[in-house]
Design a protein around this motif. Structure first.
Motif, mmCIF file in Angstrom:
data_model
loop_
_atom_site.group_PDB
_atom_site.id
_atom_site.type_symbol
_atom_site.label_atom_id
_atom_site.label_comp_id
_atom_site.label_asym_id
_atom_site.label_seq_id
_atom_site.Cartn_x
_atom_site.Cartn_y
_atom_site.Cartn_z
ATOM 1 N N GLY A 63 -2.972 -8.435 -7.997
ATOM 2 C CA GLY A 63 -3.489 -8.576 -6.635
ATOM 3 C C GLY A 63 -2.482 -8.099 -5.602
ATOM 4 O O GLY A 63 -1.481 -7.445 -5.931
ATOM 5 N N LEU A 64 -2.749 -8.457 -4.344
ATOM 6 C CA LEU A 64 -1.911 -7.969 -3.247
ATOM 7 C C LEU A 64 -0.466 -8.451 -3.352
ATOM 8 O O LEU A 64 0.451 -7.758 -2.923
ATOM 9 N N ASN A 103 5.248 -7.012 -4.056
ATOM 10 C CA ASN A 103 6.516 -7.061 -4.806
ATOM 11 C C ASN A 103 6.805 -5.784 -5.585
ATOM 12 O O ASN A 103 7.647 -5.786 -6.494
ATOM 13 N N ASN A 104 6.081 -4.727 -5.242
ATOM 14 C CA ASN A 104 6.282 -3.409 -5.889
ATOM 15 C C ASN A 104 6.078 -3.431 -7.397
ATOM 16 O O ASN A 104 6.682 -2.645 -8.120
ATOM 17 N N SER A 113 -3.647 1.166 -5.848
ATOM 18 C CA SER A 113 -4.847 1.559 -6.602
ATOM 19 C C SER A 113 -5.071 0.678 -7.834
ATOM 20 O O SER A 113 -6.191 0.484 -8.275
ATOM 21 N N GLU A 114 -3.986 0.115 -8.363
ATOM 22 C CA GLU A 114 -4.125 -0.721 -9.564
ATOM 23 C C GLU A 114 -4.695 -2.109 -9.260
ATOM 24 O O GLU A 114 -5.038 -2.861 -10.163
ATOM 25 N N LYS A 173 -2.148 -4.131 7.532
ATOM 26 C CA LYS A 173 -2.694 -2.920 8.161
ATOM 27 C C LYS A 173 -1.960 -1.673 7.659
ATOM 28 O O LYS A 173 -2.571 -0.719 7.197
ATOM 29 N N GLU A 174 -0.622 -1.741 7.782
ATOM 30 C CA GLU A 174 0.152 -0.529 7.521
ATOM 31 C C GLU A 174 0.245 -0.164 6.039
ATOM 32 O O GLU A 174 0.281 1.015 5.697
ATOM 33 N N LYS A 175 0.289 -1.172 5.181
ATOM 34 C CA LYS A 175 0.491 -0.872 3.747
ATOM 35 C C LYS A 175 -0.801 -0.858 2.944
ATOM 36 O O LYS A 175 -0.853 -0.271 1.871
#
Ligand code: ATP
Ligand code: MG
Length: 369
Positions: A141-142, A147-148, A153-154, A191-193
């Motif tokens: 999830g998000l 946490n990279n 997309s995954e 918003k940005e990521k």
């Protein structure tokens, strides 16, 4: 899960009413719409279409046409159980059935919209606990994206509609909410990521929020073009609503946000005077309140329990017609908002073009021209 096929009658009702039947048949004959198939219904065979052919028909004939730009809608108010997730589900499925490519982003730890889109609801029926745990662990999830650990997309999952996708809620959303408090530009991460990136691939992004004023919801406010806020037609919502409106205005002004706020009356009861009085009060006094609403209704509950929009579940019923009228109104408001943005863009360009800089400024700003 959605039914396997849609009859001509049901298809016409879903996209606007029985008057569309002839038109659908005409377009089918002309080869503009996919050819219907014969499906078994009990002892009979009936003519109908597969669920994945619906977006083609909806796009040609329906009332929820695509917008001229990708948009993000957040559904939020600070009151629980007032049909936020139900509205998110109905907007998302209706748009998808009209050919929009839609992504729902679940932002509520309760996970209602994730369940409502059929995700993970087969887990209870599985026997093996280890298998279930393994499957849950595989759901990214998000928070994992933050946490990279995965790419955005995954985190995106398919649903039963081929053009409707979901970023499911996971328990780690709690941790994400905390982590967001500790970063710079903490209100802008979503918003940005996430949302800006999704808008490059989807026509519509729908965010379902929790009733809490937390970092995930403030991020959803910053990230949205349209905010949909249900207004429950019950007396205890009155006070709550005034406080909410005050906080919202303060936040919007302070953050200089320009989203369009659509208030939708929900859970009203036709045979209760108090409920109707509250409905009238909202319509008369709340700027941005829709004329149509969602009444308290058992079919509404059933539809959500079956993971369907009201129009897929009982398209011929009065409540579904009301939902269609409401969604048409919401659609019209969004179209107007897009026109407003377009005009403002043209005006801004005109102003920049006509602008005569005072002496001295021309040189300083020469890079502008
Ligand atoms: N028209 C309706 N009338 C009555 N109940 C409905 C109707 N439509 C849906 N429901 C049911 O009402 C309950 C609450 O709706 P929903 O989950 O959409 O509210 P919510 O605002 O998202 O709640 P929360 O704040 O907990 O996230 C659900 O069980 C849903 O199935
Ligand atoms: Mg909810």
């Amino acid at each position: 899960m959605a039914e396997q096929y849609f009859t001509l009658k049901k298809t016409a009702e879903m996209f606007g009413g029985l008057h569309l039947k002839e038109r659908i048949e005409e377009l089918e004959e002309q080869g503009v719409l996919p050819e219907s198939k014969r499906f078994r219904s009990g002892a009979l065979f009936r003519k109908g279409w597969d669920v994945n052919e619906m977006p083609l028909i909806g796009e040609k004939l329906g009332y929820f046409k695509k917008f001229d730009r990708p948009l993000a809608i957040s559904v939020f108010t600070t009151k629980g159980g007032v049909l936020k997730s139900t509205l998110a589900l109905n907007i998302a499925r209706t748009a998808a059935l009209h050919g929009h490519k839609v992504c729902v982003v679940g932002l509520d730890i309760q996970g209602d919209v994730t369940t409502a889109l059929g995700f993970e609801n087969d887990l209870d029926n599985q026997q093996d606990l280890l298998e279930v745990i393994e499957k849950l662990n595989r759901t990214k999830g998000l928070s994992d994206f933050f946490n990279n650990q995965v790419r955005l997309s995954e985190t995106i999952r398919p649903t039963d509609l081929s053009n409707l996708f979901l970023i499911p809620e996971t328990p780690e959303l709690v941790a994400l909410n905390d982590s967001l408090s500790n970063i710079n530009r903490r209100e802008f991460w979503l918003k940005e990521k996430v949302i800006d990136a999704l808008k490059e691939h989807f026509d519509l992004v729908v965010m379902d929020c929790s009733p809490n004023w937390n970092k995930l919801t403030t991020n959803a406010l910053v990230a949205c073009d349209i905010l949909v806020s249900p207004l429950e037609c019950k007396i205890n919502n009155f006070r709550n609503f005034k406080v909410f409106r005050h906080f919202l205005k303060e936040f919007k002004d302070e953050m200089r946000l320009g989203f369009e706020n659509i208030f939708i009356p929900t859970r009203y009861t036709k045979n209760r005077k108090l409920s109707l009085d509250i409905l009238e009060w909202y319509r008369a006094n709340v700027e941005g309140c829709t004329e149509h609403g969602v009444r308290e209704n058992i079919s509404g509950e059933e539809a959500t329990a079956l993971n369907l929009s009201l129009n897929e579940h009982v398209p011929g019923q009065e409540v579904a017609k009301e939902m269609r009228e409401l969604l048409k109104e919401v659609h019209g408001r969004i179209v107007n908002y897009c026109e407003f943005l377009q005009n403002r863009h043209v005006q801004d360009n005109d102003q920049a073009f006509n602008y005569v800089p005072p002496k001295g400024e021309a040189q300083r700003n020469s890079w502008m021209y």
